[in-house]
Design a protein around this motif. Sequence first.
Motif, PDB file in Angstrom:
ATOM      1  N   LEU A 126       0.751 -62.470  58.726  1.00  9.99           N
ATOM      2  CA  LEU A 126       0.237 -61.521  57.737  1.00  9.99           C
ATOM      3  C   LEU A 126      -0.119 -60.179  58.373  1.00  9.99           C
ATOM      4  O   LEU A 126       0.019 -59.124  57.742  1.00  9.99           O
ATOM      5  CB  LEU A 126      -0.959 -62.121  57.003  1.00  9.99           C
ATOM      6  CG  LEU A 126      -0.567 -63.270  56.066  1.00  9.99           C
ATOM      7  CD1 LEU A 126      -1.809 -63.992  55.540  1.00  9.99           C
ATOM      8  CD2 LEU A 126       0.280 -62.771  54.890  1.00  9.99           C
ATOM      9  N   ILE A 127      -0.559 -60.212  59.621  1.00 10.57           N
ATOM     10  CA  ILE A 127      -0.780 -58.943  60.323  1.00 10.57           C
ATOM     11  C   ILE A 127       0.546 -58.179  60.381  1.00 10.57           C
ATOM     12  O   ILE A 127       0.597 -56.977  60.121  1.00 10.57           O
ATOM     13  CB  ILE A 127      -1.362 -59.200  61.737  1.00 10.57           C
ATOM     14  CG1 ILE A 127      -2.831 -59.639  61.611  1.00 10.57           C
ATOM     15  CG2 ILE A 127      -1.241 -57.953  62.618  1.00 10.57           C
ATOM     16  CD1 ILE A 127      -3.459 -60.138  62.914  1.00 10.57           C
ATOM     17  N   GLY A 128       1.618 -58.880  60.667  1.00 10.89           N
ATOM     18  CA  GLY A 128       2.935 -58.234  60.700  1.00 10.89           C
ATOM     19  C   GLY A 128       3.336 -57.684  59.343  1.00 10.89           C
ATOM     20  O   GLY A 128       3.869 -56.574  59.232  1.00 10.89           O
ATOM     21  N   LYS A 129       3.054 -58.462  58.300  1.00 10.86           N
ATOM     22  CA  LYS A 129       3.417 -58.022  56.943  1.00 10.86           C
ATOM     23  C   LYS A 129       2.755 -56.690  56.591  1.00 10.86           C
ATOM     24  O   LYS A 129       3.396 -55.818  56.010  1.00 10.86           O
ATOM     25  CB  LYS A 129       2.993 -59.099  55.929  1.00 10.86           C
ATOM     26  CG  LYS A 129       3.216 -58.696  54.473  1.00 10.86           C
ATOM     27  CD  LYS A 129       2.741 -59.779  53.483  1.00 10.86           C
ATOM     28  CE  LYS A 129       2.933 -59.306  52.043  1.00 10.86           C
ATOM     29  NZ  LYS A 129       2.396 -60.254  51.045  1.00 10.86           N
ATOM     30  N   TYR A 130       1.489 -56.564  56.917  1.00 12.09           N
ATOM     31  CA  TYR A 130       0.752 -55.367  56.487  1.00 12.09           C
ATOM     32  C   TYR A 130       0.775 -54.240  57.514  1.00 12.09           C
ATOM     33  O   TYR A 130       0.503 -53.090  57.187  1.00 12.09           O
ATOM     34  CB  TYR A 130      -0.675 -55.754  56.077  1.00 12.09           C
ATOM     35  CG  TYR A 130      -0.637 -56.627  54.836  1.00 12.09           C
ATOM     36  CD1 TYR A 130      -0.241 -56.080  53.614  1.00 12.09           C
ATOM     37  CD2 TYR A 130      -0.904 -57.985  54.891  1.00 12.09           C
ATOM     38  CE1 TYR A 130      -0.136 -56.877  52.481  1.00 12.09           C
ATOM     39  CE2 TYR A 130      -0.800 -58.784  53.757  1.00 12.09           C
ATOM     40  CZ  TYR A 130      -0.420 -58.226  52.557  1.00 12.09           C
ATOM     41  OH  TYR A 130      -0.297 -59.012  51.429  1.00 12.09           O
ATOM     42  N   TRP A 131       1.121 -54.557  58.736  1.00 18.91           N
ATOM     43  CA  TRP A 131       1.254 -53.533  59.762  1.00 18.91           C
ATOM     44  C   TRP A 131       2.579 -52.777  59.624  1.00 18.91           C
ATOM     45  O   TRP A 131       2.628 -51.557  59.833  1.00 18.91           O
ATOM     46  CB  TRP A 131       1.165 -54.180  61.157  1.00 18.91           C
ATOM     47  CG  TRP A 131       1.465 -53.243  62.289  1.00 18.91           C
ATOM     48  CD1 TRP A 131       2.543 -53.269  63.122  1.00 18.91           C
ATOM     49  CD2 TRP A 131       0.665 -52.133  62.733  1.00 18.91           C
ATOM     50  NE1 TRP A 131       2.470 -52.272  64.045  1.00 18.91           N
ATOM     51  CE2 TRP A 131       1.330 -51.552  63.824  1.00 18.91           C
ATOM     52  CE3 TRP A 131      -0.533 -51.573  62.294  1.00 18.91           C
ATOM     53  CZ2 TRP A 131       0.832 -50.439  64.496  1.00 18.91           C
ATOM     54  CZ3 TRP A 131      -1.032 -50.460  62.965  1.00 18.91           C
ATOM     55  CH2 TRP A 131      -0.356 -49.905  64.044  1.00 18.91           C
ATOM     56  N   GLY A 132       3.642 -53.476  59.266  1.00 21.16           N
ATOM     57  CA  GLY A 132       4.973 -52.858  59.175  1.00 21.16           C
ATOM     58  C   GLY A 132       4.988 -51.570  58.370  1.00 21.16           C
ATOM     59  O   GLY A 132       5.433 -50.523  58.865  1.00 21.16           O
ATOM     60  N   PRO A 133       4.499 -51.599  57.130  1.00 16.27           N
ATOM     61  CA  PRO A 133       4.502 -50.365  56.334  1.00 16.27           C
ATOM     62  C   PRO A 133       3.644 -49.253  56.942  1.00 16.27           C
ATOM     63  O   PRO A 133       4.026 -48.080  56.897  1.00 16.27           O
ATOM     64  CB  PRO A 133       3.919 -50.828  54.986  1.00 16.27           C
ATOM     65  CG  PRO A 133       4.261 -52.282  54.915  1.00 16.27           C
ATOM     66  CD  PRO A 133       4.134 -52.781  56.333  1.00 16.27           C
ATOM     67  N   ILE A 134       2.508 -49.615  57.526  1.00 14.92           N
ATOM     68  CA  ILE A 134       1.664 -48.586  58.157  1.00 14.92           C
ATOM     69  C   ILE A 134       2.414 -47.958  59.326  1.00 14.92           C
ATOM     70  O   ILE A 134       2.414 -46.731  59.493  1.00 14.92           O
ATOM     71  CB  ILE A 134       0.321 -49.188  58.638  1.00 14.92           C
ATOM     72  CG1 ILE A 134      -0.543 -49.574  57.428  1.00 14.92           C
ATOM     73  CG2 ILE A 134      -0.430 -48.191  59.525  1.00 14.92           C
ATOM     74  CD1 ILE A 134      -1.891 -50.180  57.799  1.00 14.92           C
ATOM     75  N   ALA A 135       3.057 -48.781  60.106  1.00 13.93           N
ATOM     76  CA  ALA A 135       3.810 -48.265  61.252  1.00 13.93           C
ATOM     77  C   ALA A 135       4.915 -47.328  60.779  1.00 13.93           C
ATOM     78  O   ALA A 135       5.137 -46.255  61.354  1.00 13.93           O
ATOM     79  CB  ALA A 135       4.389 -49.423  62.074  1.00 13.93           C
ATOM     80  N   ALA A 176      -4.553 -51.398  55.618  1.00 14.09           N
ATOM     81  CA  ALA A 176      -5.468 -51.300  56.767  1.00 14.09           C
ATOM     82  C   ALA A 176      -6.725 -52.127  56.527  1.00 14.09           C
ATOM     83  O   ALA A 176      -7.291 -52.700  57.466  1.00 14.09           O
ATOM     84  CB  ALA A 176      -5.816 -49.838  57.040  1.00 14.09           C
ATOM     85  N   THR A 177      -7.154 -52.208  55.272  1.00 14.68           N
ATOM     86  CA  THR A 177      -8.302 -53.059  54.951  1.00 14.68           C
ATOM     87  C   THR A 177      -7.945 -54.527  55.159  1.00 14.68           C
ATOM     88  O   THR A 177      -8.731 -55.303  55.721  1.00 14.68           O
ATOM     89  CB  THR A 177      -8.770 -52.806  53.502  1.00 14.68           C
ATOM     90  OG1 THR A 177      -9.186 -51.434  53.402  1.00 14.68           O
ATOM     91  CG2 THR A 177      -9.939 -53.710  53.123  1.00 14.68           C
ATOM     92  N   TYR A 178      -6.761 -54.900  54.719  1.00 16.50           N
ATOM     93  CA  TYR A 178      -6.312 -56.273  54.983  1.00 16.50           C
ATOM     94  C   TYR A 178      -6.277 -56.529  56.501  1.00 16.50           C
ATOM     95  O   TYR A 178      -6.710 -57.574  56.983  1.00 16.50           O
ATOM     96  CB  TYR A 178      -4.908 -56.502  54.417  1.00 16.50           C
ATOM     97  CG  TYR A 178      -4.803 -56.564  52.913  1.00 16.50           C
ATOM     98  CD1 TYR A 178      -5.920 -56.689  52.094  1.00 16.50           C
ATOM     99  CD2 TYR A 178      -3.553 -56.513  52.301  1.00 16.50           C
ATOM    100  CE1 TYR A 178      -5.806 -56.751  50.716  1.00 16.50           C
ATOM    101  CE2 TYR A 178      -3.419 -56.583  50.920  1.00 16.50           C
ATOM    102  CZ  TYR A 178      -4.541 -56.701  50.132  1.00 16.50           C
ATOM    103  OH  TYR A 178      -4.405 -56.771  48.763  1.00 16.50           O
TER     104      TYR A 178
END
Lengths: 150, 150
Positions: free
Chosen positions: A39-48, A66-68
């Motif tokens: 899940l870190i990967g799921k939500y980090w991808g778009p931020i990156a 980022a909150t997630y």
Amino acid sequence: MRKNLIVVGAALALAAPLSVLAQAKPEQLVKQRQSAMTLIGKYWGPIAGMASGKVPYNADVVARNATYLENLAQMPWDGFNESTKDVKSNALPAVWAEPTKFQEAADRLQAEAVKLATAARAKDEAGVKAQFGAVGKACGGCHESFRVKQ
Amino acid sequence: MRKNLIVVGAALALAAPLSVLAQAKPEQLVKQRQSAMTLIGKYWGPIAGMASGKVPYNADVVARNATYLENLAQMPWDGFNESTKDVKSNALPAVWAEPTKFQEAADRLQAEAVKLATAARAKDEAGVKAQFGAVGKACGGCHESFRVKQ
């Protein structure tokens, strides 16, 4: 009885996430920590993608993700209990051979994720872009030392 | 390019979590939604044990876990994209045959989890114990209609 023990584990984890006596089965602990990483990967991808300018910046998505991540960054660590040493995973033996260094790496990610989320919720795009690298380094630094090369 | 498409998916998901065009691979979406469910189980277990009086109540653990759950309850739904219909999982065809009902069940969990987390962070033990059943019903009701019997 099993629930009882799991609760105690969770309570201790607040103070000492890596030294807690895990009561869940080792395989379950590995599954849980891997779930957090997924899940870190799921939500980090778009931020990156957004912070590096590859895709248009969307402050709402960044604030949410980022909150997630701020929450998710706290979740993997009690899953690295010593009872999981022999369960097949990408964790290197260094996780248990160098617990202080591993704990520092975990703490670093959590601290950097808090800063990212704070900037993201303030809709501070420049702040997010400045903090993005620090979070990426916290991920990469830990993977470099403690994860099987991908 | 792949990152680009994933970002668009995340942006749309804010407004329409179930109708978003998923760009991640179906298997990845299933893995992500299952990861969210695994972590919901991890943090729900201790709350269930404490709220039902099986283990001593620890307000700090409840506040932390309920906050995690408030976040995690938002994470599974965009993983139920129609592209995942044929991936082996415990999701029943009803997820895609009755999307409105499924969306309502997802919304219900999220709303109940917010209420639980609010009471938990206020260290309102009676409020947590009152709200515990509503969250459990939201989990169970959705599983009853949309998940393979366990």
